[in-house]
Design a protein around this motif. Structure first.
Motif, short mmCIF file in Angstrom:
data_model
loop_
_atom_site.label_atom_id
_atom_site.label_comp_id
_atom_site.label_asym_id
_atom_site.label_seq_id
_atom_site.Cartn_x
_atom_site.Cartn_y
_atom_site.Cartn_z
N PHE A 160 0.86 -1.19 0.00
CA PHE A 160 0.00 0.00 0.00
C PHE A 160 0.89 1.24 0.00
CE2 PHE A 160 -2.72 -3.22 1.93
CZ PHE A 160 -3.96 -2.98 1.33
N LEU A 161 0.61 2.16 -0.91
CA LEU A 161 1.38 3.39 -1.02
C LEU A 161 0.41 4.57 -0.93
CD1 LEU A 161 3.59 2.40 -4.10
CD2 LEU A 161 4.33 2.44 -1.71
N ASP A 162 0.52 5.35 0.14
CA ASP A 162 -0.37 6.49 0.33
C ASP A 162 0.36 7.76 -0.09
OD1 ASP A 162 -2.52 8.03 0.98
OD2 ASP A 162 -2.41 7.71 3.14
N GLU A 163 0.06 8.22 -1.30
CA GLU A 163 0.69 9.42 -1.88
C GLU A 163 2.22 9.35 -1.75
OE1 GLU A 163 -1.10 13.12 -0.72
OE2 GLU A 163 -3.10 12.24 -0.60
N PRO A 164 2.82 8.33 -2.34
CA PRO A 164 4.27 8.11 -2.13
C PRO A 164 5.17 9.19 -2.69
CG PRO A 164 3.43 6.71 -3.90
CD PRO A 164 2.24 7.34 -3.26
N SER A 165 4.72 9.91 -3.72
CA SER A 165 5.63 10.87 -4.35
C SER A 165 5.25 12.33 -4.10
CB SER A 165 5.66 10.62 -5.87
OG SER A 165 4.36 10.69 -6.42
N THR A 166 4.32 12.57 -3.18
CA THR A 166 3.92 13.94 -2.88
C THR A 166 5.11 14.76 -2.37
OG1 THR A 166 1.64 13.36 -2.39
CG2 THR A 166 2.46 15.38 -1.41
N GLY A 167 5.29 15.93 -2.92
CA GLY A 167 6.36 16.82 -2.48
C GLY A 167 7.68 16.62 -3.19
N LEU A 168 7.77 15.60 -4.04
CA LEU A 168 9.01 15.36 -4.78
C LEU A 168 9.00 16.12 -6.10
CD1 LEU A 168 9.53 11.51 -4.29
CD2 LEU A 168 10.36 13.39 -2.86
N ASP A 169 10.17 16.53 -6.54
CA ASP A 169 10.24 17.17 -7.85
C ASP A 169 10.07 16.10 -8.94
OD1 ASP A 169 12.81 15.97 -8.56
OD2 ASP A 169 13.71 17.38 -7.17
N PRO A 170 9.79 16.51 -10.18
CA PRO A 170 9.52 15.54 -11.25
C PRO A 170 10.61 14.49 -11.42
CG PRO A 170 8.88 17.72 -11.97
CD PRO A 170 9.57 17.89 -10.65
N GLN A 171 11.87 14.89 -11.31
CA GLN A 171 12.95 13.91 -11.48
C GLN A 171 12.94 12.87 -10.38
OE1 GLN A 171 16.84 15.63 -11.93
NE2 GLN A 171 17.90 13.67 -11.88
N ASN A 172 12.76 13.30 -9.12
CA ASN A 172 12.72 12.34 -8.02
C ASN A 172 11.47 11.47 -8.06
OD1 ASN A 172 15.09 12.54 -6.36
ND2 ASN A 172 14.46 14.61 -5.82
N ARG A 173 10.35 12.05 -8.52
CA ARG A 173 9.13 11.24 -8.69
C ARG A 173 9.37 10.12 -9.68
NH1 ARG A 173 4.73 14.82 -10.95
NH2 ARG A 173 3.75 12.79 -11.25
N ALA A 174 9.94 10.47 -10.84
CA ALA A 174 10.20 9.47 -11.87
C ALA A 174 11.17 8.41 -11.38
CB ALA A 174 10.74 10.15 -13.13
N ASN A 175 12.20 8.85 -10.64
CA ASN A 175 13.19 7.93 -10.09
C ASN A 175 12.56 6.96 -9.10
OD1 ASN A 175 15.45 7.59 -7.67
ND2 ASN A 175 16.31 7.39 -9.72
N LEU A 176 11.71 7.49 -8.20
CA LEU A 176 11.05 6.64 -7.22
C LEU A 176 10.18 5.60 -7.91
CD1 LEU A 176 10.28 6.02 -4.25
CD2 LEU A 176 8.43 7.68 -4.50
N TRP A 177 9.41 6.02 -8.90
CA TRP A 177 8.52 5.08 -9.59
C TRP A 177 9.29 4.05 -10.39
CZ3 TRP A 177 4.08 3.35 -8.61
CH2 TRP A 177 3.17 4.14 -7.90
N GLN A 178 10.42 4.44 -10.92
CA GLN A 178 11.25 3.46 -11.62
C GLN A 178 11.65 2.32 -10.68
OE1 GLN A 178 14.90 5.11 -13.09
NE2 GLN A 178 15.51 3.26 -14.15
N HIS A 179 12.02 2.67 -9.45
CA HIS A 179 12.40 1.65 -8.47
C HIS A 179 11.20 0.81 -8.06
CE1 HIS A 179 16.45 3.08 -8.12
NE2 HIS A 179 16.09 4.28 -7.67
N ILE A 180 10.06 1.46 -7.80
CA ILE A 180 8.87 0.73 -7.35
C ILE A 180 8.43 -0.27 -8.42
CG2 ILE A 180 6.41 0.95 -6.81
CD1 ILE A 180 7.08 3.64 -5.48
N LEU A 181 8.38 0.16 -9.67
CA LEU A 181 7.91 -0.72 -10.74
C LEU A 181 8.87 -1.88 -10.98
CD1 LEU A 181 6.52 1.92 -13.26
CD2 LEU A 181 5.22 0.44 -11.70
N ARG A 182 10.18 -1.61 -10.84
CA ARG A 182 11.14 -2.69 -11.00
C ARG A 182 10.99 -3.72 -9.89
NH1 ARG A 182 15.70 -0.07 -10.86
NH2 ARG A 182 16.33 -0.66 -8.76
N MET A 183 10.79 -3.25 -8.65
CA MET A 183 10.60 -4.18 -7.53
C MET A 183 9.30 -4.97 -7.70
SD MET A 183 13.19 -3.67 -5.38
CE MET A 183 12.67 -4.07 -3.73
N ARG A 184 8.27 -4.30 -8.20
CA ARG A 184 7.01 -4.99 -8.43
C ARG A 184 7.18 -6.13 -9.43
NH1 ARG A 184 2.32 -3.29 -12.53
NH2 ARG A 184 0.72 -4.77 -11.87
N GLU A 185 7.92 -5.83 -10.51
CA GLU A 185 8.13 -6.85 -11.54
C GLU A 185 8.95 -8.02 -11.00
OE1 GLU A 185 10.03 -7.21 -16.05
OE2 GLU A 185 9.70 -5.26 -15.12
#
Length: 324
Positions: A160-185
């Motif tokens: 469960f992720l409750d607004e995981p990228s709130t407050g991050l700049d676009p680059q950090n948001r993209a970086n965080l999601w890259q890690h999350i999606l890779r771990m999910r896969e």
């Protein structure tokens, strides 16, 4: 992985006031899905997640998570899920590596297993060079990656992720999601997230659940919701004297609705913009109406929310923050 029926949550504020935060949510999430829950502040999103993660008890209704009832088996639910809340979960004075080791101990892992899992997460989430650094010394993006790592220490099947990228700049948001999606896969995780970033839900979620006033008001893929509830918008640039004629021609298009005219532009919403535009341009040419420019705008999830509630999600969020 998740099944709820008529789940509700009331908060008694005073003898005369009760807040109905969640008003009967029924929801099913299959193994491996990535589901985004959208809604304005105060819609009941976080309250729903807190019930599903056993942090608060439902007022009524039923919910099973990872095969266990949230009321009768909360400990088993917690062992099988990861939860990343809106706030940072790590202690500011603790070191990054120690926080992950401690999280492993909480879940009953022996020290060898906890060290192995910590090393793996530090590597996968690009925190290895920060293992000895205090949490207070981390940037916002690094802290959120640490929060995700802490939620994954025990290798849960459901995150469960409750607004995981709130407050991050676009680059950090993209970086965080890259890690999350890779771990999910890598681990075939099911993910349920809330977010105020519509582009995240649109591009990554396989299903979008729209919540308003504590109720589910839409549940489908982003593409289906946009096509069925919003549709494409055709915008033509024509002389003001031809607005009424263009509208008459546009009214003949299948599913044409929501006509607007401003300055030298006329717009109409249709089901299939790319298919309807040549038809409309051909009719305009045949009728002798010159068109200076034409565009097709694909709908957004904010258009969906506007169609469902009469207000945009951004406006609803602004109102909610002002009221708070």
């Amino acid at each position: 992985m998740i099944s709820t029926r008529e789940l509700t949550k009331d908060f008694v504020v005073s003898r005369t006031e009760t807040v109905h935060a969640v008003r009967g949510i029924s929801l099913d999430v299959a193994p491996g899905e990535l589901v985004a829950v959208l809604g304005p502040n105060g819609a009941g999103k976080t309250t729903t997640l807190r019930m599903l993660t056993t942090l608060i008890a439902p007022t009524s209704g039923t919910a099973t998570v990872a095969g266990y009832d949230v009321r009768s088996d909360p400990a088993r639910v917690r062992r099988r899920i990861g939860y990343v809340g809106q706030g940072n979960g790590a202690g500011h004075s603790q070191r990054v590596g120690d926080e992950l080791l401690g999280q492993g101990a909480i879940y009953g892992m022996d020290r060898r297993a906890a060290k192995r899992r910590t090393a793996e997460l530090l590597e996968n989430l690009e925190l290895k060079e920060l293992a000895q650094r205090k949490v207070s010394e981390l940037s916002g993006g690094q802290r959120r990656r640490l929060d995700v790592a802490m939620g994954l220490v025990h290798a849960p099947g459901l995150l469960f992720l409750d607004e995981p990228s709130t407050g991050l700049d676009p680059q950090n948001r993209a970086n965080l999601w890259q890690h999350i999606l890779r771990m999910r896969e890598q681990h075939a995780m099911t993910i349920v997230l809330t977010t105020h970033y519509l582009d995240e839900a649109d591009s990554m979620a396989e299903r979008v659940v729209v919540v308003d006033h504590g109720e589910v008001i839409a549940d489908d893929t982003a593409e289906v919701l946009k096509t069925r509830l919003a549709g494409d918008r055709i915008v033509l640039t024509v002389a003001a004297s031809n607005h009424s004629r263009i509208q008459e021609l546009a009214e003949r298009l299948p599913g044409a609705r929501e006509f607007t005219s401003t300055g030298d532009q006329v717009s109409v919403r249709v089901t299939d913009g790319p298919g309807a535009l040549p038809i409309l341009l051909g009719a305009a040419q045949q009728d002798g109406v010159p068109v200076a420019a034409a565009q097709v705008h694909r709908p957004t999830l904010d258009d969906v929310f506007l169609n469902l509630t009469g207000r945009s999600l951004r406006e609803a969020d602004t109102d909610g923050k002002a009221a708070a």
